[in-house]
Design a protein around this motif. Structure first.
Motif, PDB file in Angstrom:
ATOM      1  N   LEU A  58      13.715   4.887 -16.528  1.00  0.00           N
ATOM      2  CA  LEU A  58      13.644   3.431 -16.434  1.00  0.00           C
ATOM      3  C   LEU A  58      14.331   2.910 -15.185  1.00  0.00           C
ATOM      4  O   LEU A  58      14.518   1.708 -15.019  1.00  0.00           O
ATOM      5  CB  LEU A  58      14.240   2.795 -17.692  1.00  0.00           C
ATOM      6  CG  LEU A  58      13.437   3.078 -18.965  1.00  0.00           C
ATOM      7  CD1 LEU A  58      14.129   2.510 -20.183  1.00  0.00           C
ATOM      8  CD2 LEU A  58      12.011   2.531 -18.849  1.00  0.00           C
ATOM      9  N   ASN A  59      14.729   3.817 -14.325  1.00  0.00           N
ATOM     10  CA  ASN A  59      15.203   3.497 -12.988  1.00  0.00           C
ATOM     11  C   ASN A  59      14.986   4.753 -12.171  1.00  0.00           C
ATOM     12  O   ASN A  59      14.999   5.867 -12.707  1.00  0.00           O
ATOM     13  CB  ASN A  59      16.676   3.095 -12.976  1.00  0.00           C
ATOM     14  CG  ASN A  59      17.120   2.541 -11.624  1.00  0.00           C
ATOM     15  OD1 ASN A  59      17.027   3.191 -10.597  1.00  0.00           O
ATOM     16  ND2 ASN A  59      17.616   1.311 -11.630  1.00  0.00           N
ATOM     17  N   SER A  60      14.793   4.605 -10.879  1.00  0.00           N
ATOM     18  CA  SER A  60      14.575   5.776 -10.049  1.00  0.00           C
ATOM     19  C   SER A  60      15.826   6.631  -9.940  1.00  0.00           C
ATOM     20  O   SER A  60      15.738   7.818  -9.627  1.00  0.00           O
ATOM     21  CB  SER A  60      14.103   5.350  -8.656  1.00  0.00           C
ATOM     22  OG  SER A  60      14.947   4.343  -8.128  1.00  0.00           O
ATOM     23  N   LEU A  99       7.977   2.955  -3.831  1.00  0.00           N
ATOM     24  CA  LEU A  99       8.867   2.963  -4.983  1.00  0.00           C
ATOM     25  C   LEU A  99       9.716   1.704  -5.078  1.00  0.00           C
ATOM     26  O   LEU A  99      10.328   1.284  -4.096  1.00  0.00           O
ATOM     27  CB  LEU A  99       9.812   4.177  -4.873  1.00  0.00           C
ATOM     28  CG  LEU A  99      10.912   4.302  -5.919  1.00  0.00           C
ATOM     29  CD1 LEU A  99      10.328   4.699  -7.261  1.00  0.00           C
ATOM     30  CD2 LEU A  99      11.956   5.318  -5.478  1.00  0.00           C
ATOM     31  N   VAL A 100       9.754   1.105  -6.268  1.00  0.00           N
ATOM     32  CA  VAL A 100      10.762   0.098  -6.586  1.00  0.00           C
ATOM     33  C   VAL A 100      12.050   0.835  -6.927  1.00  0.00           C
ATOM     34  O   VAL A 100      12.053   1.723  -7.780  1.00  0.00           O
ATOM     35  CB  VAL A 100      10.328  -0.775  -7.778  1.00  0.00           C
ATOM     36  CG1 VAL A 100      11.492  -1.643  -8.262  1.00  0.00           C
ATOM     37  CG2 VAL A 100       9.140  -1.648  -7.400  1.00  0.00           C
ATOM     38  N   GLN A 101      13.130   0.472  -6.248  1.00  0.00           N
ATOM     39  CA  GLN A 101      14.403   1.137  -6.534  1.00  0.00           C
ATOM     40  C   GLN A 101      15.220   0.360  -7.570  1.00  0.00           C
ATOM     41  O   GLN A 101      15.483   0.871  -8.644  1.00  0.00           O
ATOM     42  CB  GLN A 101      15.198   1.345  -5.240  1.00  0.00           C
ATOM     43  CG  GLN A 101      14.535   2.348  -4.296  1.00  0.00           C
ATOM     44  CD  GLN A 101      15.483   2.887  -3.239  1.00  0.00           C
ATOM     45  OE1 GLN A 101      16.687   2.863  -3.393  1.00  0.00           O
ATOM     46  NE2 GLN A 101      14.929   3.369  -2.146  1.00  0.00           N
ATOM     47  N   SER A 119       8.322   9.823  -5.191  1.00  0.00           N
ATOM     48  CA  SER A 119       7.240   9.722  -6.177  1.00  0.00           C
ATOM     49  C   SER A 119       7.605  10.500  -7.441  1.00  0.00           C
ATOM     50  O   SER A 119       8.521  11.330  -7.446  1.00  0.00           O
ATOM     51  CB  SER A 119       5.953  10.285  -5.592  1.00  0.00           C
ATOM     52  OG  SER A 119       6.088  11.692  -5.403  1.00  0.00           O
ATOM     53  N   LYS A 120       6.865  10.261  -8.508  1.00  0.00           N
ATOM     54  CA  LYS A 120       7.095  11.022  -9.737  1.00  0.00           C
ATOM     55  C   LYS A 120       6.774  12.497  -9.527  1.00  0.00           C
ATOM     56  O   LYS A 120       7.464  13.374 -10.069  1.00  0.00           O
ATOM     57  CB  LYS A 120       6.247  10.460 -10.884  1.00  0.00           C
ATOM     58  CG  LYS A 120       6.495  11.183 -12.209  1.00  0.00           C
ATOM     59  CD  LYS A 120       5.918  10.442 -13.387  1.00  0.00           C
ATOM     60  CE  LYS A 120       6.090  11.216 -14.693  1.00  0.00           C
ATOM     61  NZ  LYS A 120       7.505  11.530 -14.975  1.00  0.00           N
TER      62      LYS A 120
END
Length: 810
Positions: free
Chosen positions: A350-352, A401-403, A609-610
């Protein structure tokens, strides 16, 4: 002072960059000592700005380091004009009259100004100092009243809750009246007790620390109180032996910590209950979580409250985090339902970054929710209905990416967040601030410079409560139309400016960091570069510290300063990180001794990325070790001074795991390693690693051990002790005997495996040390000695013990 002057003279005697033989002298160690991040970090002035906004919106004040001590500056809005907040010389005179001759602003702590900039408040010694400002400041001092230990005060200041004798008590702070909330608590089945799995049990016992009820939370209106109750009665004991008791006694002390191990029987695992009180009615209910869901961890239990709806929101996750849910509790009945449910074949985040606050926000007093998801292959924001659980739309999207979410302007329906990798041709780890409507659309870039913009995220709740990690400063002020932006790169010092929230326009430059003392001490900036991963395709980012002491032949041994854990990235992306370091440390100090030092974020680490994050799942360390080697080999093609026939590696905690595994997995590449506080056998320690290693599976298909010696088959390739026979070079293992984070049995299991394999190793035992001994001067020096001896083939000098300052970060 005398020692500092001597060290300075010694540095001048051996100028940096001048040819020297391979001998390492006490002068070299003295110079390296100054470049330890804990010392070098103190040499940067004004690298951050923490604003204190005035209530009337007219501006803010901040504290800076001046040439003659602290300075307090007022900034006027909208133009950003600066002026002294008060007459510093006059206030210093007032201090001297009240507190004693010579006492000034440099001697007080926790300074604050009121909204009218008419009153100055600070702490001196054990006194609270209050000064009225003006042409002739007047000060008074009163004895500080120590806050009552172990109490959590409600937001309205009416109540305090405390735990005593395993039960909870509520104190009316107005009348002093105390009433019990529970009476059925008992040892290891207590309300508000910090569980032994908190990794602080021994230190709490040894130092008599008193905390408020663990993970207790009041609702914003102070009506509701949530407190967990942990059942640890059947959890087995993990003993810690304090061989040299810190209280001076002679007989060793055994500390019994109720700490489960992975694979223990289900009945032996701790069980947590969540209890909720309505303080207006006295009603008490237990929240009934869905089967298989747990809440809490480092983030606390209640994400947010909707008091008008009588609801609380919680984040739940399954063991191994392959499923994450948003839960909604009815505060009257305790009934809990699932609002959002997301799953993944690997893991959900739920967060990078694991230790940052989840990118989930409840809006409109429970009407909507911003949800973070990597479902597209990249971390982005989505808007849901918080009552129905219906997905409304994506807020952001794309191959970037949203950080972190930094501010939500609900009135204007705008989200301010940092992101990485959106601007073409830029380092994807660089943070940029954006603004985007809750309805979605193209984000507005608010920070134009090609650099990392220092917007610190809020830490998760327990990092603040237990470890004192401060909340992020309020840098964004939409109602005033401005925000504060600090940016830098590894080789360009920080600049801080005031900017417009509308378009990022530069309003005024506020500060430029002063790094003159750092440069005078011999520090030189490293170089950050992109290289290819071991797959030959994926971009990696690595940071290189060139050797600062020239060796004969200009060939320098290489050190891989590693962490490699899947929860944080450690290769510095800005100037402050390059100086102060974090989990991979001492690079500049080692470069001063003639080493070429490299820090790399390989695949399996966050902020990309994931697919990058999940690379090698669940054997991420094996993948990242090959990436580290690929990065070093590519750097050596550009840096001919790097000697790939002499390569060492070191790391602490997960870095200890990584460095030992690298030494045993690739003995053809790494010749020397120092591994401290590492996990070497995941199956023989407490649960929790399932988030990164996957849920263990035993022979019967369950997650529970069938015999005392059974290990989960799907974790075989994670067992570093099984690689012991591969050791060829020199390996030093270091551990602290009071380390609950990585218990000492981990070091002993690797020692046992190496002994049975008839391998030579070195062992550094640190008595009475917790997990944080990596920042201690003695250990830093011993680690340095090890590389000097075995990579430089030199005799470490008889240097004074290293002094370690306060500049390091965790």
């Amino acid at each position: 002072m005398r020692r500092a002057l001597i060290a300075g003279c010694l540095i001048l005697a051996v100028p940096l960059g001048v040819s020297a033989d391979a001998a390492i002298t006490a002068a070299d160690y003295a110079a390296a000592e100054q470049l330890l991040e804990s010392n070098a970090g103190d040499m940067i002035k004004n690298f951050e700005l923490r604003p204190h906004w005035l209530a009337d919106g007219s501006g803010f004040w901040f504290q800076r380091s001046g040439d003659e001590g602290p300075e307090f500056v007022r900034v006027e809005l909208p133009g950003g004009d600066k002026r002294p907040a008060f007459d510093h010389a006059a206030l210093n005179l007032a201090f001297g009259k009240t507190l004693g001759e010579g006492v000034g602003l440099s001697d007080v702590h926790a300074p604050a100004l009121d909204d009218n900039l008419e009153t100055f408040i600070a702490v001196y010694d054990t006194r609270k100092v209050t000064c009225t400002l003006g042409s002739t400041p007047q000060c008074s001092a009163q004895a500080l009243e120590a806050p009552a230990a172990g109490r959590l005060v409600s937001p309205n200041g009416q109540y305090a809750v405390l735990s005593r004798d395993h039960n909870l008590f509520l104190v009316d702070l107005g009348s002093g009246e105390e009433r019990s909330l529970t009476s059925d608590g008992e040892p290891y089945y207590a309300y508000g007790k910090m569980p032994d799995t908190s990794l602080l049990t021994i230190q709490i016992k040894k130092h008599g620390l008193a905390f408020p009820p663990f993970a207790a939370q009041f609702s914003p209106d102070s009506r509701y109180l949530l407190v967990p109750r942990m059942d640890e009665r059947k959890v087995r004991v993990n003993p810690f032996v304090e061989w040299v008791p810190s209280d001076g006694s002679l007989r060793p002390v055994v500390h019994e910590v109720r700490q489960p191990f992975t694979g223990d029987a289900k009945a032996e695992m701790p069980v947590q209950e969540l209890h909720l009180w309505d303080l207006d009615t006295g009603r008490h209910v237990e929240l009934a979580l869905p089967e298989g869901m747990v809440t809490g961890g480092l983030g606390g239990h209640i994400l947010d409250w909707s008091t008008s709806r009588g609801q609380a929101f919680l984040l739940g996750r399954s063991i191994g985090s392959k499923q994450v849910t948003l839960l909604r509790a009815d505060l009257a009945t305790g009934k809990v339902i699932t609002v959002i449910d997301e799953s993944s074949p690997t893991r959900i985040k739920l967060n990078s970054a694991e230790y940052n606050r989840p990118n989930v926000r409840i809006l409109g007093d429970g009407a909507e929710v911003i949800w973070f998801s990597e479902r597209s292959g990249w971390g982005h924001l989505y808007l849901y209905d918080a009552q129905s659980g219906e997905l409304r739309h994506a807020i952001t999207g794309g191959d970037w990416l949203v950080q972190d979410i930094h501010y939500v302007d609900e009135a204007e329906r705008q989200v301010y967040f940092t992101g990485g990798g959106r601007e073409p041709g830029r380092d994807p780890y660089f943070r940029h601030l954006y603004r985007v409507p809750l309805e979605g659309g193209d984000p507005v870039l608010l920070t134009a410079e090609n650099a990392d913009h220092h917007f610190p995220p809020d830490p998760v709740l327990m990092m603040s409560v237990l470890f004192g990690v401060p909340a992020a400063p309020a840098l964004i002020r939409p109602e005033s139309g401005v925000f504060i932006d600090t940016w830098s790169t590894v080789d360009e010092p920080p600049v801080t400016a005031l900017r417009s929230t509308r378009d990022g326009r530069l309003v005024a430059t506020l500060e430029r960091a002063d790094v003159s003392a750092l440069l005078a001490a011999g520090w030189k900036p490293p170089v950050r570069r992109a290289v290819k991963a071991a797959d030959g395709k994926t971009d990696l980012y690595t940071v290189y510290w060139a050797p600062l002491k020239k060796l004969d032949g200009d060939k320098h041994p290489v050190l891989d300063a590693a962490y490699g854990g899947p929860q944080i990235s450690v290769a510095p992306r800005n100037f402050v990180e390059a100086v102060r370091a974090s989990a991979a440390s001492n690079q500049a100090a080692l470069a001063r001794l003639g080493f070429a030092v490299v820090t790399t974020d390989g695949r399996g680490t966050p902020l990309r990325s994931k697919a990058f994050d999940d690379a090698g799942y669940t054997e991420f360390t094996r993948v990242a070790i090959e990436d580290h080697i690929a990065a070093i080999e590519q750097l050596a093609e550009q840096q001919p001074e790097m000697d790939l026939d002499r390569v060492g590696i070191y790391g602490h905690s997960w870095g200890g795991t990584f460095s030992a595994q690298a030494m045993l997995q690739r003995p053809d590449f790494y010749q020397v390693a120092v591994s401290s506080a590492g996990v070497y056998d995941y199956s023989a320690t407490y649960p929790g690693f399932e988030l990164f290693t996957g849920v263990p599976t035993y022979a019967d298909g369950s997650a529970y051990r069938g015999s005392p010696s059974e290990k989960p088959g799907n974790w075989n390739r994670l067992d570093i002790t099984a690689l012991a026979a591969n050791l060829r070079g020199k390996l030093m293992i270091a551990y602290g005997d009071m380390d609950e984070n990585v218990p000492q049995n981990q070091a002993m299991r690797l020692v046992d495996a190496l002994t049975r394999a008839n391998k030579h190793y070195d062992l550094l035992y640190m008595p009475n040390r917790t997990h944080n001994f990596f920042g201690e001067g003695y250990f830093i020096q011993r680690r340095m000695d090890y590389f000097v001896e075995h990579l430089l083939k030199a005799v470490p000098p008889a240097a004074e013990p290293f002094h370690v300052g306060q500049g390091a970060t965790m």
